[in-house]
Each structure stands twice: as C-alpha cells, then as structure tokens.
Design a protein around this motif. Structure first.
Motif, PDB file in Angstrom:
ATOM      1  N   ALA A  31       1.159  61.019  57.262  1.00 17.75           N
ATOM      2  CA  ALA A  31       0.824  61.705  58.517  1.00 17.75           C
ATOM      3  C   ALA A  31       1.902  61.456  59.568  1.00 17.75           C
ATOM      4  O   ALA A  31       2.286  62.371  60.312  1.00 17.75           O
ATOM      5  N   TYR A  32       2.417  60.230  59.622  1.00 16.72           N
ATOM      6  CA  TYR A  32       3.476  59.902  60.574  1.00 16.72           C
ATOM      7  C   TYR A  32       4.729  60.705  60.260  1.00 16.72           C
ATOM      8  O   TYR A  32       5.398  61.219  61.164  1.00 16.72           O
ATOM      9  N   ALA A  33       5.053  60.833  58.974  1.00 14.24           N
ATOM     10  CA  ALA A  33       6.233  61.592  58.567  1.00 14.24           C
ATOM     11  C   ALA A  33       6.118  63.049  59.030  1.00 14.24           C
ATOM     12  O   ALA A  33       7.096  63.634  59.512  1.00 14.24           O
ATOM     13  N   LYS A  34       4.937  63.628  58.902  1.00 16.01           N
ATOM     14  CA  LYS A  34       4.723  65.008  59.371  1.00 16.01           C
ATOM     15  C   LYS A  34       4.867  65.105  60.884  1.00 16.01           C
ATOM     16  O   LYS A  34       5.500  66.020  61.410  1.00 16.01           O
ATOM     17  N   ALA A  35       4.269  64.154  61.597  1.00 18.60           N
ATOM     18  CA  ALA A  35       4.372  64.147  63.064  1.00 18.60           C
ATOM     19  C   ALA A  35       5.819  63.945  63.496  1.00 18.60           C
ATOM     20  O   ALA A  35       6.294  64.585  64.447  1.00 18.60           O
ATOM     21  N   HIS A  36       6.522  63.064  62.809  1.00 22.84           N
ATOM     22  CA  HIS A  36       7.933  62.792  63.115  1.00 22.84           C
ATOM     23  C   HIS A  36       8.769  64.059  62.903  1.00 22.84           C
ATOM     24  O   HIS A  36       9.624  64.395  63.724  1.00 22.84           O
ATOM     25  N   ALA A  38       7.770  67.170  63.036  1.00 24.81           N
ATOM     26  CA  ALA A  38       7.441  68.124  64.094  1.00 24.81           C
ATOM     27  C   ALA A  38       8.098  67.739  65.413  1.00 24.81           C
ATOM     28  O   ALA A  38       8.636  68.587  66.125  1.00 24.81           O
ATOM     29  N   ALA A  39       8.088  66.451  65.724  1.00 30.57           N
ATOM     30  CA  ALA A  39       8.640  65.984  66.995  1.00 30.57           C
ATOM     31  C   ALA A  39      10.161  66.067  67.043  1.00 30.57           C
ATOM     32  O   ALA A  39      10.742  66.221  68.116  1.00 30.57           O
ATOM     33  N   THR A  40      10.806  65.977  65.881  1.00 25.55           N
ATOM     34  CA  THR A  40      12.270  65.971  65.858  1.00 25.55           C
ATOM     35  C   THR A  40      12.867  67.284  65.372  1.00 25.55           C
ATOM     36  O   THR A  40      14.078  67.396  65.237  1.00 25.55           O
ATOM     37  N   GLY A  41      12.009  68.260  65.087  1.00 23.94           N
ATOM     38  CA  GLY A  41      12.500  69.565  64.690  1.00 23.94           C
ATOM     39  C   GLY A  41      12.961  69.672  63.245  1.00 23.94           C
ATOM     40  O   GLY A  41      13.701  70.596  62.904  1.00 23.94           O
ATOM     41  N   LEU A  42      12.548  68.756  62.404  1.00 24.17           N
ATOM     42  CA  LEU A  42      12.905  68.836  60.987  1.00 24.17           C
ATOM     43  C   LEU A  42      12.043  69.887  60.297  1.00 24.17           C
ATOM     44  O   LEU A  42      10.872  70.044  60.623  1.00 24.17           O
ATOM     45  N   SER A  43      12.618  70.600  59.355  1.00 25.60           N
ATOM     46  CA  SER A  43      11.853  71.625  58.635  1.00 25.60           C
ATOM     47  C   SER A  43      10.896  70.998  57.636  1.00 25.60           C
ATOM     48  O   SER A  43       9.878  71.595  57.297  1.00 25.60           O
ATOM     49  N   GLN A  44      11.228  69.801  57.151  1.00 23.31           N
ATOM     50  CA  GLN A  44      10.367  69.081  56.213  1.00 23.31           C
ATOM     51  C   GLN A  44      10.249  67.628  56.651  1.00 23.31           C
ATOM     52  O   GLN A  44      11.178  67.068  57.229  1.00 23.31           O
TER      53      GLN A  44
END
Length: 74
Positions: A31-36, A38-44
C-alpha cells in the motif's frame, strides 16, 4: 547512552539479508508503494524490496538518540 528506538541487536556484518515479514507488514508495504508512486508521479509502484532500505535509512536519520550517539565526542 541515550535510549534508541531499537533495542540491542547482535553484532553481525551480513552482506545480504533475507527478511521474513508478517503478512500485514507486507500488505502495508504494498500500500505504501502505491501511495509513494502516486505522490511522486511514478507510473508503477516500486517493488517493496526497493522501499525497505530507504525506509530504514530515513528511520535511522530521524532517530535522535542514534544521531546523538554518532556525533564525535570532544
């Protein structure tokens, strides 16, 4: 000596480690990886393995007791 967030740990110098995590911690890391992402603009989202080292580094950097003990005395 100041109280640290972590208690005593055996003195070992591993080059590579394998960590067994509770399923709940793994779910939280996902869940943190997904939030990270989203917050940093990564596509995955990054794999959780890539998050652990920076998280530990950040934890140690924010541990005031650890910082006090690392300062050179004098």
């Amino acid at each position: 000596m100041s109280k640290l967030k972590l208690g005593p740990i055996d003195d070992d110098k591993p080059v590579k480690i394998t960590v067994e995590l509770p399923a709940s911690v793994h779910r939280d890391l996902l869940a943190y990886a997904k939030a990270h992402a989203a917050a940093t603009g990564l596509s995955q989202a990054l794999p959780v393995e890539r998050l652990i080292s920076p998280m530990l580094e950040r934890f140690m950097a924010s541990d005031r007791g650890f910082a006090r003990n690392r300062r050179p005395s004098g």
